[in-house]
Scaffold this motif. Sequence first.
Motif, PDB file in Angstrom:
ATOM      1  N   LEU A 210      -6.152 126.723  43.377  1.00 22.00           N
ATOM      2  CA  LEU A 210      -7.120 126.570  44.456  1.00 22.00           C
ATOM      3  C   LEU A 210      -8.513 126.231  43.962  1.00 22.00           C
ATOM      4  CD1 LEU A 210      -6.101 129.573  46.737  1.00 22.00           C
ATOM      5  CD2 LEU A 210      -5.283 127.195  46.803  1.00 22.00           C
ATOM      6  N   ASP A 211      -8.863 126.754  42.793  1.00 21.98           N
ATOM      7  CA  ASP A 211     -10.218 126.533  42.286  1.00 21.98           C
ATOM      8  C   ASP A 211     -10.289 126.957  40.827  1.00 21.98           C
ATOM      9  OD1 ASP A 211     -12.940 125.907  42.202  1.00 21.98           O
ATOM     10  OD2 ASP A 211     -13.446 127.129  43.943  1.00 21.98           O
ATOM     11  N   HIS A 212     -11.354 126.537  40.205  1.00 20.99           N
ATOM     12  CA  HIS A 212     -11.740 127.002  38.871  1.00 20.99           C
ATOM     13  C   HIS A 212     -13.232 127.261  38.987  1.00 20.99           C
ATOM     14  CE1 HIS A 212     -11.585 126.405  34.222  1.00 20.99           C
ATOM     15  NE2 HIS A 212     -12.396 127.394  34.561  1.00 20.99           N
ATOM     16  N   ILE A 213     -13.605 128.519  38.898  1.00 25.06           N
ATOM     17  CA  ILE A 213     -14.999 128.935  39.059  1.00 25.06           C
ATOM     18  C   ILE A 213     -15.603 129.164  37.686  1.00 25.06           C
ATOM     19  CG2 ILE A 213     -16.516 130.739  39.964  1.00 25.06           C
ATOM     20  CD1 ILE A 213     -14.302 131.201  42.127  1.00 25.06           C
ATOM     21  N   VAL A 214     -16.776 128.572  37.479  1.00 20.36           N
ATOM     22  CA  VAL A 214     -17.512 128.773  36.230  1.00 20.36           C
ATOM     23  C   VAL A 214     -18.681 129.705  36.547  1.00 20.36           C
ATOM     24  CG1 VAL A 214     -18.682 127.699  34.288  1.00 20.36           C
ATOM     25  CG2 VAL A 214     -16.857 126.462  35.474  1.00 20.36           C
ATOM     26  N   VAL A 215     -18.747 130.816  35.829  1.00 24.03           N
ATOM     27  CA  VAL A 215     -19.748 131.852  36.056  1.00 24.03           C
ATOM     28  C   VAL A 215     -20.882 131.701  35.058  1.00 24.03           C
ATOM     29  CG1 VAL A 215     -20.160 134.353  36.078  1.00 24.03           C
ATOM     30  CG2 VAL A 215     -17.965 133.436  36.883  1.00 24.03           C
ATOM     31  N   GLY A 216     -22.092 131.623  35.582  1.00 21.24           N
ATOM     32  CA  GLY A 216     -23.292 131.608  34.752  1.00 21.24           C
ATOM     33  C   GLY A 216     -24.099 132.866  34.988  1.00 21.24           C
ATOM     34  N   ALA A 217     -25.232 132.960  34.358  1.00 17.23           N
ATOM     35  CA  ALA A 217     -26.062 134.158  34.484  1.00 17.23           C
ATOM     36  C   ALA A 217     -26.615 134.331  35.898  1.00 17.23           C
ATOM     37  CB  ALA A 217     -27.211 134.108  33.485  1.00 17.23           C
ATOM     38  N   LYS A 218     -26.968 133.220  36.559  1.00 20.10           N
ATOM     39  CA  LYS A 218     -27.597 133.325  37.875  1.00 20.10           C
ATOM     40  C   LYS A 218     -26.856 132.589  38.975  1.00 20.10           C
ATOM     41  CE  LYS A 218     -32.112 134.143  35.979  1.00 20.10           C
ATOM     42  NZ  LYS A 218     -33.419 133.665  35.676  1.00 20.10           N
ATOM     43  N   ALA A 219     -25.774 131.920  38.626  1.00 18.59           N
ATOM     44  CA  ALA A 219     -25.036 131.156  39.634  1.00 18.59           C
ATOM     45  C   ALA A 219     -23.600 130.944  39.187  1.00 18.59           C
ATOM     46  CB  ALA A 219     -25.720 129.805  39.862  1.00 18.59           C
ATOM     47  N   CYS A 220     -22.777 130.565  40.153  1.00 20.53           N
ATOM     48  CA  CYS A 220     -21.390 130.177  39.901  1.00 20.53           C
ATOM     49  C   CYS A 220     -21.190 128.784  40.473  1.00 20.53           C
ATOM     50  CB  CYS A 220     -20.416 131.125  40.596  1.00 20.53           C
ATOM     51  SG  CYS A 220     -20.435 132.814  39.977  1.00 20.53           S
ATOM     52  N   ILE A 221     -20.287 128.044  39.861  1.00 21.00           N
ATOM     53  CA  ILE A 221     -19.950 126.711  40.357  1.00 21.00           C
ATOM     54  C   ILE A 221     -18.462 126.658  40.640  1.00 21.00           C
ATOM     55  CG2 ILE A 221     -19.702 124.282  39.698  1.00 21.00           C
ATOM     56  CD1 ILE A 221     -22.415 124.457  38.378  1.00 21.00           C
ATOM     57  N   SER A 222     -18.128 126.163  41.824  1.00 23.24           N
ATOM     58  CA  SER A 222     -16.747 125.926  42.224  1.00 23.24           C
ATOM     59  C   SER A 222     -16.381 124.508  41.843  1.00 23.24           C
ATOM     60  CB  SER A 222     -16.595 126.131  43.735  1.00 23.24           C
ATOM     61  OG  SER A 222     -15.403 125.514  44.186  1.00 23.24           O
ATOM     62  N   MET A 223     -15.406 124.368  40.956  1.00 21.39           N
ATOM     63  CA  MET A 223     -14.967 123.029  40.579  1.00 21.39           C
ATOM     64  C   MET A 223     -14.233 122.360  41.740  1.00 21.39           C
ATOM     65  SD  MET A 223     -14.013 123.653  36.549  1.00 21.39           S
ATOM     66  CE  MET A 223     -13.470 121.983  36.264  1.00 21.39           C
ATOM     67  N   ALA A 224     -13.607 123.140  42.617  1.00 19.03           N
ATOM     68  CA  ALA A 224     -12.928 122.567  43.792  1.00 19.03           C
ATOM     69  C   ALA A 224     -13.953 121.931  44.725  1.00 19.03           C
ATOM     70  CB  ALA A 224     -12.129 123.632  44.519  1.00 19.03           C
ATOM     71  N   GLU A 225     -15.079 122.616  44.932  1.00 20.60           N
ATOM     72  CA  GLU A 225     -16.115 122.060  45.803  1.00 20.60           C
ATOM     73  C   GLU A 225     -16.682 120.758  45.266  1.00 20.60           C
ATOM     74  OE1 GLU A 225     -19.052 125.103  46.456  1.00 20.60           O
ATOM     75  OE2 GLU A 225     -17.711 126.274  47.746  1.00 20.60           O
ATOM     76  N   ARG A 226     -16.544 120.544  43.981  1.00 17.16           N
ATOM     77  CA  ARG A 226     -17.009 119.301  43.362  1.00 17.16           C
ATOM     78  C   ARG A 226     -15.892 118.262  43.227  1.00 17.16           C
ATOM     79  NH1 ARG A 226     -21.428 120.512  38.728  1.00 17.16           N
ATOM     80  NH2 ARG A 226     -22.921 121.563  40.074  1.00 17.16           N
ATOM     81  N   GLY A 227     -14.723 118.584  43.752  1.00 23.66           N
ATOM     82  CA  GLY A 227     -13.598 117.653  43.695  1.00 23.66           C
ATOM     83  C   GLY A 227     -12.948 117.557  42.332  1.00 23.66           C
ATOM     84  N   LEU A 228     -13.067 118.605  41.511  1.00 23.99           N
ATOM     85  CA  LEU A 228     -12.560 118.586  40.139  1.00 23.99           C
ATOM     86  C   LEU A 228     -11.242 119.338  39.978  1.00 23.99           C
ATOM     87  CD1 LEU A 228     -15.975 119.167  38.330  1.00 23.99           C
ATOM     88  CD2 LEU A 228     -14.764 116.997  38.626  1.00 23.99           C
ATOM     89  N   VAL A 229     -10.678 119.819  41.073  1.00 20.43           N
ATOM     90  CA  VAL A 229      -9.404 120.557  40.992  1.00 20.43           C
ATOM     91  C   VAL A 229      -8.339 119.760  41.709  1.00 20.43           C
ATOM     92  CG1 VAL A 229      -8.198 122.654  41.698  1.00 20.43           C
ATOM     93  CG2 VAL A 229     -10.493 122.815  40.805  1.00 20.43           C
TER      94      VAL A 229
END
Length: 165
Positions: free
Chosen positions: A146-165
């Motif tokens: 469903l997704d691959h979430i990358v966790v940073g210190a102040k934010a997370c990025i959803s690779m699915a929301e970017r069309g990368l999954v």
Amino acid sequence: MRNTKFKIDETNGTYTVASPVTEKDILIMARRLAKNRLARGRIIERPSAAFIYLQALMGNYENEVFGSLFLDNQHRIICFEELFRGTLNVTNIHPREVVKRALAVNAAAIIFVHNHPSGEPEPSEADKKITIQLRETLNLIDVRVLDHIVVGAKACISMAERGLV
């Protein structure tokens, strides 16, 4: 060991501090709360709903850690597991081991998550490649990524929301 400094009223989501607390106490409680929010049976309606909890669990790691939220057909959490630990900037991910765990817990869907110790959650080319490889591998056994979430210190990025999954 339970932290008795905090009293939790789950029914209305309030917490009472029973005695003075340190920053360490607050972080321990945040991690405990995050684990509770990623516990068996909770529904993940959209991956971004898990961002705050994943960040509390993984945002301050000094090394890269790759984990998975294993879900059933209704996107209820079966379990969250940290599967691989790496170095400062890389984790070796073995698709075979991911497949074994998905089958062992009878997952129908998966959300991958890993942290970037640098604090910057921007997905790398390696992140994109492993996501595609895992998606293709898990497709063979009818487990949806469903997704691959990358966790940073102040934010997370959803690779699915970017069309990368």
